[in-house]
Design an enzyme around this catalytic site. Sequence first.
Site, PDB file in Angstrom:
ATOM      1  CG  ASP A 195      -1.846   1.171   1.254  1.00 39.48           C
ATOM      2  OD1 ASP A 195      -1.421   2.290   0.930  1.00 39.48           O
ATOM      3  OD2 ASP A 195      -3.027   0.961   1.557  1.00 39.48           O
ATOM      4  CG  HIS A 196       0.968   4.615  -2.912  1.00 35.60           C
ATOM      5  ND1 HIS A 196      -0.300   4.304  -3.285  1.00 35.60           N
ATOM      6  CD2 HIS A 196       1.016   5.964  -2.862  1.00 35.60           C
ATOM      7  CE1 HIS A 196      -0.987   5.408  -3.468  1.00 35.60           C
ATOM      8  NE2 HIS A 196      -0.216   6.443  -3.217  1.00 35.60           N
ATOM      9  CG  HIS A 258      -4.470   4.603  -0.252  1.00 38.32           C
ATOM     10  ND1 HIS A 258      -3.533   3.603  -0.330  1.00 38.32           N
ATOM     11  CD2 HIS A 258      -4.764   4.922  -1.540  1.00 38.32           C
ATOM     12  CE1 HIS A 258      -3.268   3.343  -1.611  1.00 38.32           C
ATOM     13  NE2 HIS A 258      -4.014   4.125  -2.353  1.00 38.32           N
TER      14      HIS A 258
END
Length: 509
Positions: A195-196, A258
Amino acid sequence: MTDALPQTHLTNQKKPDPCSFVIFGATGDLTHRLVMPSLYNLEATGLLPDKFCVVGVARKGTSNDDLRDSLMKGLRQYATRPVDDKVARRLLECVTSIEADPADPTSFDAMRERLEKLETNRSTGGNRLFYLATPPTAFAPISRQLGRTGMLKEANGAWRRLVVEKPFGTDLASAKALNDELLQIVTEHQIYRIDHYLGKETVQNILVLRFANGMFEPIWNRNHIDHVQITVDEKLGVGHRGSFYDATGALRDMVPNHLFQLLSLVAMEPPIRFDAHSVRSEKADVLAAIQTQSETEALRNSVRGQYLGGRIGDTEIEDYTRTEDVGPDSTTETYAALKLTIDNWRWAGVPFYLRTGKALGIKRTEVAIKFKQAPFAMFNCTSVDALAENYMMIGVEPTEGIALQFNTKIPGPTITLSGVEMKFRYKDYFKAEPATGYETLIYDCMIGDNILFQRADSVEAGWKAVQPFLDAWKKAGAKGLEKYKAGSEGPTGAEELLKRDGRTWRKLS
Ligand code: BG6
């Protein structure tokens, strides 16, 4: 104020083991836009292994030269720092193109042979990282072939890791099915669900802020915190991603991943150690403690919107329903706001309000923690209601930093109060090269540190918490979908969601 206090370096960055970095989706956007620029930044800072190779896999193969040219173009377009040709050449020289299509299992047998030869030539010792930068429908078929051909089997001290991009499933059932399927092929410690958001400095800093300082944790609970707001507002519309986005919507695209990363870091209990097991267990526990709402509650505690055309800065955006690959009757939400509660001792009675949307007037990612007001106004010039609200803001984008909002006395003979902000901004203290946010994550995959990656149970707990909203919205169709103008603050219903609790969203500027 820019003087940094003595810095404590808690990590010693070492070079990862020799390895092959195998990217599926090598000709795609993600590889060009994020993966290669991150590898470039790692190479530029001396953090790629000495013995290394990049294998670019695509369903339709290209020559090594064509792939390298295209990756070079990508670097020129997307690198976060000026491209030094020597560094780029060193990296691209390691790239080999291989064709493999899960629809043709024999192509994976051939791939295995080529990979083994390459590994012998490059002395990578058989360590492999398989990065699935592909559409999600390909995750399982590719993994199955990697499993069948034995390419993922750890043996003779060589590690094998599988990096899976988001979205991980499209609802609770599909996320469970994907977890089950992957866990038949590899063990949990081999899977890196990316998950960036966890590559962003300020996001990681939430852990440090809370657990490396003694002054915040004592007030980090229901006794002192009134509520928490998590905002991820974007100016961009859906652009050319209509086909993906229309099947996905704002909730699936942003919330269980996010926004829940932000929520879990803010709300988790202190882990007993800074290691993957302890940190990930606390994150999973807090997500599992999000109260599961009935569909009726979910409708009452949510707002969804879809943008109409409008102007954002110099850009004219058209109605969402006129986006390429989106039907005129689409009821997909481009904005979502939710009210959630966490059923545990720390957070009982403290609402968490989440909002995210596209085509809004401001780009802003922040967590705002609203503290309870002082109980009584001894400064009789100002009533309790008129006092500035006490907030801690954790800014992720565009300003990275932390700010506190509190009351202070206006200089002068009378006691008159005013709200002020005390700000810490990363860029004032630390000089860091601009990064993609993926470097940390890719480096961690190579050194085998999965603290920043999602475990199967937290992915499922995230989907479980949003499932009632997905179900309720699906049944409601167009009913309750509010339109908002591009460039605005979003649907008015989002204001109402807080207003009925006697609260307001913090004004973004
Ligand atoms: C992606 C979503 O995961 O995150 C996009 O698919 C979104 O729709 C993006 O724009 C937001 O990331 P960031 O880092 O710009 O906040």
